[in-house]
Design a protein around this motif. Structure first.
Motif: not given
Length: 328
Positions: A12-41
């Motif tokens: 009962a105590a666990a249930g009461a605590a659970s009722a007053q608690s919250s847990v959220q799953l979140y995230g970000i998925a981010d990807v890009w396509f392209g070119s990267t050029e580094t250096g000189v000469g």
């Protein structure tokens, strides 16, 4: 019978605590396509492919809270980064692993987390504060916006638009002959109507070598038709070298779901006698199209060039990218 009654009471105590608690799953998925050029000469190298994190690094996490009564809450965050292009996750909760208390006094968090300097570091960054942002390839003060282990952080409530934060990271590497290398940072922010500003200060303890110090000042102003942005950074190194840096730019909303952003960044490093050691110039331009509240398509380019004291180019980075970001 007594054991059964005790078990029911615990459930009962666990249930009461659970009722007053919250847990959220979140995230970000981010990807890009392209070119990267580094250096000189002859050292110039160009790579075409997929790369994680054009706007934000991909991550997932758990965030939770429990109401303790009297306006007090227990909170926690567990956040892990991963590379969307390879599917490889970082070790453990590399981005954040913290627990704390929040109330009318503000928030106190303990564990691995981003320091106070990070709270203002990218607040006025141009080009969506991502891989195409000029300051990311130009500013040296960005290296002070870190997520550090063994960190205590305080975040104040907002008072008439003002808020602040402070963090202290314990090195925990003390030996019988060497002191621990601790670091700390402070930040303050103000936001009221179209105007926002932030000021941050960070110190990294290098042990016997001394301390590296960074200051960041930024601001933005929403004109309605566009938002002007500016950032200034100063890094004082333990070896007496100094870097001054700035970025200016603008966000221009073409439509309710389409934003253009452009920026220019510059930095100059000098030694203790004021002699030039290097200069870096960078620019970026990108567009972000909101496909929904959680999904954004973006495209853009950025370039940064570094020259030595004699004015000879010693480094160059050019990126062209098209990507998509989804938040969940």
């Amino acid at each position: 019978m007594k054991k059964s009654l005790i078990a029911l009471a615990v459930m009962a105590a666990a249930g009461a605590a659970s009722a007053q608690s919250s847990v959220q799953l979140y995230g970000i998925a981010d990807v890009w396509f392209g070119s990267t050029e580094t250096g000189v000469g002859a050292a110039k190298l160009k790579q075409i492919g997929l790369t994680d994190g054009g706007v934000d690094g991909s991550r997932f996490g758990l965030m939770g809270s429990e109401d303790l009564g009297g306006g007090l809450k227990a909170i926690f965050t567990l956040e892990q980064g991963f590379a969307l292009d390879t599917g490889v996750a970082a070790s453990g909760f590399n981005r954040e692993a913290s627990v704390g208390l929040a109330g009318n006094f503000g928030t106190v968090k303990l564990g691995k987390q981003f320091n106070a300097f990070d709270d203002v570091s990218g607040a006025a960054a141009t080009v969506f504060d991502g891989a195409l942002t000029p300051m990311n390839n130009v500013f040296e003060s960005g290296a002070f916006a870190t997520n550090d282990a063994n960190t205590v952080k305080y975040i104040s409530p907002a008072f008439s638009g003002f808020s602040g934060s402070a963090s202290y990271s314990f090195g925990e590497n003390k030996t019988a002959t060497v002191d621990a290398t601790n670091s700390y940072s402070l930040a303050g922010q103000y936001a009221n109507g179209p105007f926002a500003a932030g000021l941050g200060y960070a110190v990294k303890d290098l042990g016997a070598a001394g301390e590296d110090k960074a200051t960041r000042l930024n601001g933005s102003y929403n004109l309605g038709v566009a938002t002007l942005k500016a950032s200034y950074g100063l890094v004082d190194f333990a070896n007496n070298n100094e870097t001054n840096e700035y970025e200016i730019g603008v966000d221009y909303p073409v439509a309710s779901n389409l934003v253009l952003s452009a920026g220019y960044a510059f930095s100059k490093k000098e030694n203790g006698a004021g002699a030039k050691l290097s200069e870096t110039n960078g620019f970026g331009l990108a567009a972000a199209y909101l496909l929904s509240k959680r999904t954004t398509a973006y495209a853009g380019a950025t370039q940064a060039t570094t020259e030595n004291a004699a004015g000879v180019d010693i480094g160059k980075t050019t990126v062209y990218a098209v990507g998509v970001k989804h938040a969940f």
